[in-house]
Scaffold this motif. Structure first.
Motif, PDB file in Angstrom:
ATOM      1  N   ARG A  95      -4.623  16.707   7.783  1.00  0.00           N
ATOM      2  CA  ARG A  95      -3.350  17.025   7.707  1.00  0.00           C
ATOM      3  C   ARG A  95      -2.983  17.396   9.074  1.00  0.00           C
ATOM      4  N   LEU A  96      -2.380  17.663   9.970  1.00  0.00           N
ATOM      5  CA  LEU A  96      -1.933  18.404  11.483  1.00  0.00           C
ATOM      6  C   LEU A  96      -0.530  19.084  10.804  1.00  0.00           C
ATOM      7  N   PHE A  97      -1.109  20.788  11.042  1.00  0.00           N
ATOM      8  CA  PHE A  97       0.074  21.553  10.711  1.00  0.00           C
ATOM      9  C   PHE A  97       1.257  22.236  11.972  1.00  0.00           C
ATOM     10  N   LEU A  98       2.593  21.541  11.887  1.00  0.00           N
ATOM     11  CA  LEU A  98       3.428  21.227  13.070  1.00  0.00           C
ATOM     12  C   LEU A  98       4.161  22.976  13.280  1.00  0.00           C
ATOM     13  N   SER A  99       4.381  23.267  11.619  1.00  0.00           N
ATOM     14  CA  SER A  99       4.774  24.355  11.080  1.00  0.00           C
ATOM     15  C   SER A  99       3.881  25.095  10.041  1.00  0.00           C
ATOM     16  N   ASP A 100       4.513  26.654   9.159  1.00  0.00           N
ATOM     17  CA  ASP A 100       4.588  26.526   7.704  1.00  0.00           C
ATOM     18  C   ASP A 100       4.917  25.310   6.734  1.00  0.00           C
ATOM     19  N   ARG A 101       6.114  25.137   6.662  1.00  0.00           N
ATOM     20  CA  ARG A 101       6.488  24.130   6.219  1.00  0.00           C
ATOM     21  C   ARG A 101       5.633  22.526   6.491  1.00  0.00           C
ATOM     22  N   LEU A 102       5.840  22.107   8.245  1.00  0.00           N
ATOM     23  CA  LEU A 102       6.180  20.226   7.986  1.00  0.00           C
ATOM     24  C   LEU A 102       4.559  19.727   9.128  1.00  0.00           C
ATOM     25  N   ASN A 103       4.359  19.322   8.948  1.00  0.00           N
ATOM     26  CA  ASN A 103       2.992  18.153   8.987  1.00  0.00           C
ATOM     27  C   ASN A 103       2.898  16.460   9.213  1.00  0.00           C
ATOM     28  N   LEU A 104       2.248  16.539   9.944  1.00  0.00           N
ATOM     29  CA  LEU A 104       1.417  15.190  10.668  1.00  0.00           C
ATOM     30  C   LEU A 104       0.191  14.094   9.384  1.00  0.00           C
ATOM     31  N   ARG A 105       0.075  13.465   9.045  1.00  0.00           N
ATOM     32  CA  ARG A 105      -0.849  13.278   7.389  1.00  0.00           C
ATOM     33  C   ARG A 105      -1.539  11.993   8.512  1.00  0.00           C
ATOM     34  N   ALA A 106      -2.632  11.808   8.445  1.00  0.00           N
ATOM     35  CA  ALA A 106      -2.998  10.800   8.538  1.00  0.00           C
ATOM     36  C   ALA A 106      -4.618  10.356   8.206  1.00  0.00           C
ATOM     37  N   GLU A 107      -4.282   9.107   7.184  1.00  0.00           N
ATOM     38  CA  GLU A 107      -5.249   8.781   6.275  1.00  0.00           C
ATOM     39  C   GLU A 107      -5.715   7.001   6.973  1.00  0.00           C
ATOM     40  N   ALA A 108      -7.217   6.715   6.898  1.00  0.00           N
ATOM     41  CA  ALA A 108      -7.897   5.998   6.777  1.00  0.00           C
ATOM     42  C   ALA A 108      -8.642   5.110   5.220  1.00  0.00           C
ATOM     43  N   ARG A 109      -8.185   4.377   4.714  1.00  0.00           N
ATOM     44  CA  ARG A 109      -8.468   3.905   3.098  1.00  0.00           C
ATOM     45  C   ARG A 109      -8.469   2.847   3.252  1.00  0.00           C
ATOM     46  N   THR A 110      -9.236   2.151   2.200  1.00  0.00           N
ATOM     47  CA  THR A 110      -9.784   0.808   1.886  1.00  0.00           C
ATOM     48  C   THR A 110      -9.210   0.048   0.570  1.00  0.00           C
ATOM     49  N   THR A 111      -8.824  -0.120   0.217  1.00  0.00           N
ATOM     50  CA  THR A 111      -8.080  -1.092  -1.111  1.00  0.00           C
ATOM     51  C   THR A 111      -9.039  -2.396  -1.818  1.00  0.00           C
ATOM     52  N   PHE A 112      -9.442  -2.031  -3.092  1.00  0.00           N
ATOM     53  CA  PHE A 112      -9.933  -2.752  -3.694  1.00  0.00           C
ATOM     54  C   PHE A 112      -9.853  -3.033  -4.945  1.00  0.00           C
ATOM     55  N   TRP A 113      -9.438  -4.480  -4.577  1.00  0.00           N
ATOM     56  CA  TRP A 113      -8.788  -5.208  -6.024  1.00  0.00           C
ATOM     57  C   TRP A 113      -9.247  -6.629  -5.966  1.00  0.00           C
ATOM     58  N   LYS A 114      -9.342  -7.471  -7.255  1.00  0.00           N
ATOM     59  CA  LYS A 114      -9.941  -8.822  -7.491  1.00  0.00           C
ATOM     60  C   LYS A 114      -8.779  -9.941  -8.326  1.00  0.00           C
ATOM     61  N   LEU A 115      -9.634 -11.104  -6.895  1.00  0.00           N
ATOM     62  CA  LEU A 115      -8.635 -12.127  -7.458  1.00  0.00           C
ATOM     63  C   LEU A 115      -8.950 -13.177  -8.452  1.00  0.00           C
ATOM     64  N   ASN A 116      -7.803 -13.658  -8.577  1.00  0.00           N
ATOM     65  CA  ASN A 116      -8.091 -14.492  -9.931  1.00  0.00           C
ATOM     66  C   ASN A 116      -7.933 -15.791  -9.002  1.00  0.00           C
ATOM     67  N   TYR A 117      -8.306 -16.376  -9.067  1.00  0.00           N
ATOM     68  CA  TYR A 117      -8.510 -18.113  -9.144  1.00  0.00           C
ATOM     69  C   TYR A 117      -8.076 -19.022 -10.138  1.00  0.00           C
ATOM     70  N   PRO A 118      -7.222 -20.146  -9.498  1.00  0.00           N
ATOM     71  CA  PRO A 118      -6.344 -20.773 -11.043  1.00  0.00           C
ATOM     72  C   PRO A 118      -7.991 -21.704 -11.258  1.00  0.00           C
ATOM     73  N   THR A 119      -7.950 -22.911 -12.184  1.00  0.00           N
ATOM     74  CA  THR A 119      -9.079 -23.439 -12.646  1.00  0.00           C
ATOM     75  C   THR A 119      -8.500 -25.001 -12.034  1.00  0.00           C
ATOM     76  N   THR A 120      -7.604 -25.013 -11.009  1.00  0.00           N
ATOM     77  CA  THR A 120      -6.902 -26.497  -9.791  1.00  0.00           C
ATOM     78  C   THR A 120      -7.803 -26.453  -8.978  1.00  0.00           C
ATOM     79  N   PHE A 121      -8.439 -25.371  -8.739  1.00  0.00           N
ATOM     80  CA  PHE A 121      -9.076 -25.147  -7.439  1.00  0.00           C
ATOM     81  C   PHE A 121     -10.138 -25.600  -7.900  1.00  0.00           C
ATOM     82  N   GLU A 122     -10.754 -25.939  -9.059  1.00  0.00           N
ATOM     83  CA  GLU A 122     -12.047 -26.345  -9.616  1.00  0.00           C
ATOM     84  C   GLU A 122     -12.230 -27.951 -10.094  1.00  0.00           C
ATOM     85  N   VAL A 123     -10.577 -29.011  -9.395  1.00  0.00           N
ATOM     86  CA  VAL A 123      -9.834 -30.270 -10.198  1.00  0.00           C
ATOM     87  C   VAL A 123     -11.001 -30.863  -8.195  1.00  0.00           C
TER      88      VAL A 123
END
Length: 246
Positions: free
Chosen positions: A178-206
């Motif tokens: 965070r970069l504080f422009l004043s006592d109350r105001l700030n700029l925020r920058a965040e780099a993150r990586t999102t993890f989740w699990k995909l579930n494929y349908p059984t039709t993909f095996e046909v």
């Protein structure tokens, strides 16, 4: 009389020298730190912060590209700092992302189409560790964070493969500042990586009706029996925050 006067003079000189020695360490100590106005450290206002966020969600959507990815995400977050180092945040964001469609019933040449749009809503809780504690350094306050929440995707009528992203629990570690422009105001920058699990349908095996393969050379989308996949998607967030605590 002269001897007494000389003794007094020697005593006064000794006292002066002693006072000088006693004063020297305090002067030296005063020079070690920073005067309050010249110190690079500043207190961060305690309490509550409201932040408007925007950013870009990336990734490839898994091995088939059918998970939502690539697009802008916008939202708001509310933070409360309970101590010098730790703060908690609640956030909600919405993105209009891209994804591919894989049709397991048609010929291989026509199997993959898109990209198409899919809306995703993110609701999360964040635990943030401020690396400089309750202070900023030259108005900068770096942090590490761990976010977790629920992602809810809108429907994709064009997809008839029975794949449904649905609701996904996700985990997103990140780093930022965070970069504080004043006592109350700030700029925020965040780099993150999102993890989740995909579930494929059984039709993909046909085997596709229009172009079936053989046991030795199958044409099904999935031939190894693995119907789940963990994916990771980079997510860059920028924000403008305002502390409204007293």
């Amino acid at each position: 009389m002269s001897r007494s006067f000389a003794s007094l003079r020697m005593t006064a000189t000794a006292l002066t020298a002693l006072l000088g020695l006693l004063h020297a360490p305090s002067t030296a100590l005063a020079q070690v730190g920073h005067a309050p106005r010249s110190s690079p450290y500043r207190d961060i206002r305690k309490g509550h912060t409201f932040t408007i966020t925007g950013g870009y969600f990336s990734g490839d959507g898994g091995q088939f590209g059918i998970g939502p990815h690539k697009g802008g995400v916008y939202g708001v977050r509310y933070d409360i700092r309970t101590g010098g180092t730790i703060q908690f945040g609640l956030g909600i964001s919405r993105g209009n992302l891209e994804r591919l469609i894989v049709d397991p019933f048609v010929t291989l040449a026509n199997r993959t189409t898109g990209p198409v749009k899919q809306s995703v809503t993110f609701a999360e809780l964040t635990l943030q560790f401020n690396l400089t504690g309750g202070k900023s350094w030259h108005r900068i306050a770096p942090f590490v964070a761990a976010s977790g929440g629920l992602a809810l995707a809108g429907g994709t009528p064009a997809d008839t493969s029975k794949f449904d992203f649905g609701r996904k629990v996700y985990f997103a570690p990140g780093v930022g500042l965070r970069l504080f422009l004043s006592d109350r105001l700030n700029l925020r920058a965040e780099a993150r990586t999102t993890f989740w699990k995909l579930n494929y349908p059984t039709t993909f095996e046909v085997e596709p009706v229009q172009q079936p393969g053989t046991s030795a050379d199958p044409n099904a989308v999935i031939t190894d029996g693995k119907l789940t996949e963990w994916t990771s998607s980079p997510w860059l967030q920028l924000g403008l925050g305002y502390a409204f605590s007293p």
